[in-house]
Design a protein around this motif. Structure first.
Motif, PDB file in Angstrom:
ATOM      1  N   ILE A  48      -4.531  -4.263   9.430  1.00  0.00           N
ATOM      2  CA  ILE A  48      -4.627  -4.380   7.980  1.00  0.00           C
ATOM      3  C   ILE A  48      -3.234  -4.562   7.389  1.00  0.00           C
ATOM      4  CG2 ILE A  48      -5.347  -3.274   5.834  1.00  0.00           C
ATOM      5  CD1 ILE A  48      -7.284  -1.572   7.519  1.00  0.00           C
ATOM      6  N   ILE A  49      -3.072  -5.648   6.648  1.00  0.00           N
ATOM      7  CA  ILE A  49      -1.817  -5.887   5.949  1.00  0.00           C
ATOM      8  C   ILE A  49      -1.963  -5.385   4.520  1.00  0.00           C
ATOM      9  CG2 ILE A  49      -2.499  -8.244   5.334  1.00  0.00           C
ATOM     10  CD1 ILE A  49       0.455  -9.040   5.488  1.00  0.00           C
ATOM     11  N   SER A  50      -0.905  -4.769   4.018  1.00  0.00           N
ATOM     12  CA  SER A  50      -0.945  -4.265   2.645  1.00  0.00           C
ATOM     13  C   SER A  50       0.471  -4.213   2.091  1.00  0.00           C
ATOM     14  CB  SER A  50      -1.577  -2.868   2.594  1.00  0.00           C
ATOM     15  OG  SER A  50      -0.799  -1.936   3.326  1.00  0.00           O
ATOM     16  N   ARG A  51       0.553  -3.954   0.794  1.00  0.00           N
ATOM     17  CA  ARG A  51       1.860  -3.773   0.197  1.00  0.00           C
ATOM     18  C   ARG A  51       1.781  -2.718  -0.892  1.00  0.00           C
ATOM     19  NH1 ARG A  51       4.043  -9.054  -2.407  1.00  0.00           N
ATOM     20  NH2 ARG A  51       2.366 -10.312  -1.523  1.00  0.00           N
ATOM     21  N   ASP A  52       2.880  -2.032  -1.119  1.00  0.00           N
ATOM     22  CA  ASP A  52       2.996  -1.023  -2.173  1.00  0.00           C
ATOM     23  C   ASP A  52       4.143  -1.457  -3.078  1.00  0.00           C
ATOM     24  OD1 ASP A  52       3.548   1.196  -3.783  1.00  0.00           O
ATOM     25  OD2 ASP A  52       2.997   2.613  -2.213  1.00  0.00           O
ATOM     26  N   SER A  53       3.789  -1.978  -4.249  1.00  0.00           N
ATOM     27  CA  SER A  53       4.818  -2.497  -5.147  1.00  0.00           C
ATOM     28  C   SER A  53       5.758  -1.405  -5.629  1.00  0.00           C
ATOM     29  CB  SER A  53       4.150  -3.180  -6.340  1.00  0.00           C
ATOM     30  OG  SER A  53       3.412  -4.300  -5.908  1.00  0.00           O
ATOM     31  N   SER A  54       5.237  -0.191  -5.783  1.00  0.00           N
ATOM     32  CA  SER A  54       6.077   0.901  -6.281  1.00  0.00           C
ATOM     33  C   SER A  54       7.175   1.259  -5.292  1.00  0.00           C
ATOM     34  CB  SER A  54       5.225   2.132  -6.583  1.00  0.00           C
ATOM     35  OG  SER A  54       4.682   2.679  -5.403  1.00  0.00           O
ATOM     36  N   LYS A  55       6.929   0.980  -4.003  1.00  0.00           N
ATOM     37  CA  LYS A  55       7.920   1.267  -2.963  1.00  0.00           C
ATOM     38  C   LYS A  55       8.608  -0.005  -2.478  1.00  0.00           C
ATOM     39  CE  LYS A  55       5.525   5.395  -1.336  1.00  0.00           C
ATOM     40  NZ  LYS A  55       4.884   6.098  -0.189  1.00  0.00           N
ATOM     41  N   ASN A  56       8.198  -1.142  -3.017  1.00  0.00           N
ATOM     42  CA  ASN A  56       8.746  -2.438  -2.594  1.00  0.00           C
ATOM     43  C   ASN A  56       8.676  -2.583  -1.078  1.00  0.00           C
ATOM     44  OD1 ASN A  56       9.631  -4.894  -3.623  1.00  0.00           O
ATOM     45  ND2 ASN A  56      11.792  -4.415  -3.257  1.00  0.00           N
ATOM     46  N   THR A  57       7.528  -2.242  -0.541  1.00  0.00           N
ATOM     47  CA  THR A  57       7.343  -2.186   0.908  1.00  0.00           C
ATOM     48  C   THR A  57       6.001  -2.793   1.284  1.00  0.00           C
ATOM     49  OG1 THR A  57       8.698  -0.175   1.079  1.00  0.00           O
ATOM     50  CG2 THR A  57       7.198  -0.650   2.903  1.00  0.00           C
ATOM     51  N   MET A  58       5.970  -3.486   2.394  1.00  0.00           N
ATOM     52  CA  MET A  58       4.717  -3.978   2.946  1.00  0.00           C
ATOM     53  C   MET A  58       4.442  -3.260   4.262  1.00  0.00           C
ATOM     54  SD  MET A  58       5.980  -7.760   4.193  1.00  0.00           S
ATOM     55  CE  MET A  58       4.563  -8.174   5.191  1.00  0.00           C
ATOM     56  N   TYR A  59       3.184  -3.282   4.680  1.00  0.00           N
ATOM     57  CA  TYR A  59       2.779  -2.517   5.851  1.00  0.00           C
ATOM     58  C   TYR A  59       1.873  -3.348   6.752  1.00  0.00           C
ATOM     59  CZ  TYR A  59       4.194   1.303   2.776  1.00  0.00           C
ATOM     60  OH  TYR A  59       4.896   2.123   1.922  1.00  0.00           O
ATOM     61  N   LEU A  60       1.826  -2.936   8.001  1.00  0.00           N
ATOM     62  CA  LEU A  60       0.822  -3.445   8.932  1.00  0.00           C
ATOM     63  C   LEU A  60       0.235  -2.246   9.649  1.00  0.00           C
ATOM     64  CD1 LEU A  60      -0.509  -6.009  10.087  1.00  0.00           C
ATOM     65  CD2 LEU A  60       1.117  -5.831  11.998  1.00  0.00           C
ATOM     66  N   GLN A  61      -0.993  -1.913   9.291  1.00  0.00           N
ATOM     67  CA  GLN A  61      -1.717  -0.846   9.982  1.00  0.00           C
ATOM     68  C   GLN A  61      -2.395  -1.454  11.198  1.00  0.00           C
ATOM     69  OE1 GLN A  61      -1.994   2.555   9.309  1.00  0.00           O
ATOM     70  NE2 GLN A  61      -3.077   2.630  11.260  1.00  0.00           N
ATOM     71  N   MET A  62      -2.087  -0.929  12.363  1.00  0.00           N
ATOM     72  CA  MET A  62      -2.630  -1.462  13.606  1.00  0.00           C
ATOM     73  C   MET A  62      -3.477  -0.391  14.269  1.00  0.00           C
ATOM     74  SD  MET A  62       0.690  -3.534  15.041  1.00  0.00           S
ATOM     75  CE  MET A  62       1.632  -2.043  15.343  1.00  0.00           C
ATOM     76  N   ASN A  63      -4.746  -0.672  14.461  1.00  0.00           N
ATOM     77  CA  ASN A  63      -5.680   0.264  15.072  1.00  0.00           C
ATOM     78  C   ASN A  63      -6.215  -0.295  16.380  1.00  0.00           C
ATOM     79  OD1 ASN A  63      -5.508   1.951  12.721  1.00  0.00           O
ATOM     80  ND2 ASN A  63      -6.964   0.597  11.696  1.00  0.00           N
ATOM     81  N   SER A  64      -6.749   0.590  17.196  1.00  0.00           N
ATOM     82  CA  SER A  64      -7.334   0.183  18.482  1.00  0.00           C
ATOM     83  C   SER A  64      -6.391  -0.729  19.251  1.00  0.00           C
ATOM     84  CB  SER A  64      -8.679  -0.520  18.238  1.00  0.00           C
ATOM     85  OG  SER A  64      -9.568   0.319  17.546  1.00  0.00           O
ATOM     86  N   LEU A  65      -5.171  -0.296  19.380  1.00  0.00           N
ATOM     87  CA  LEU A  65      -4.160  -1.128  20.016  1.00  0.00           C
ATOM     88  C   LEU A  65      -4.479  -1.378  21.485  1.00  0.00           C
ATOM     89  CD1 LEU A  65      -1.040   0.336  18.240  1.00  0.00           C
ATOM     90  CD2 LEU A  65      -1.673  -2.082  18.296  1.00  0.00           C
ATOM     91  N   LYS A  66      -4.099  -2.565  21.941  1.00  0.00           N
ATOM     92  CA  LYS A  66      -4.331  -3.002  23.317  1.00  0.00           C
ATOM     93  C   LYS A  66      -2.986  -3.346  23.956  1.00  0.00           C
ATOM     94  CE  LYS A  66      -8.559  -5.271  21.693  1.00  0.00           C
ATOM     95  NZ  LYS A  66      -9.283  -6.567  21.604  1.00  0.00           N
TER      96      LYS A  66
END
Length: 127
Positions: free
Chosen positions: A69-87
């Motif tokens: 899941i890609i997301s961003r938090d404008s208040s922190k000026n940061t983007m994220y990549l949540q990675m689940n069920s990693l292989k």
């Protein structure tokens, strides 16, 4: 121009989750369309996920759909990549990227679209 710095990589086991962060400085990320790419050992850099500049729409490479899941938090000026069920095949150096986008609703999935890049963070998934 914007500067990007990734963090959050590490060594995990198959099935685990990990969240990568990409902190921006210099300009607000809200001015940019953003994406994550990765380079696996011995392979070319490949698209992972992207998000539009303003509509919040997202797009994923097929092998990441339902897991990342890609997301961003404008208040922190940061983007994220949540990675689940990693292989183990997710092992790679992960890069965040940004590009100015006059069209706030357009997705950019080619690395040639992106001008601004982070330095990369290593993710290693053991079996």
């Amino acid at each position: 121009q914007v500067q990007l710095v990734e963090s959050g990589g590490g060594l995990v086991q198959a099935g685990d989750s990990l969240r990568l962060s990409c902190a921006a400085s210099g300009r607000s990320l809200s001015n940019y369309a953003v994406a994550w790419f990765r380079r696996a050992p011995g392979k070319e850099r490949a698209f992972v996920a992207a998000m539009t500049r303003s509509t919040g729409n997202t797009y994923y490479a097929d092998s990441m759909k339902g897991r990342f899941i890609i997301s961003r938090d404008s208040s922190k000026n940061t983007m994220y990549l949540q990675m689940n069920s990693l292989k183990p095949e997710d092992t790679a150096v992960y890069y965040c990227a940004a590009k100015t986008a006059s069209d706030g609703g357009r997705i950019y999935s080619s690395e040639t679209n992106y001008l601004y890049w982070g330095q990369g963070t290593q993710v290693t998934v053991s079996s």
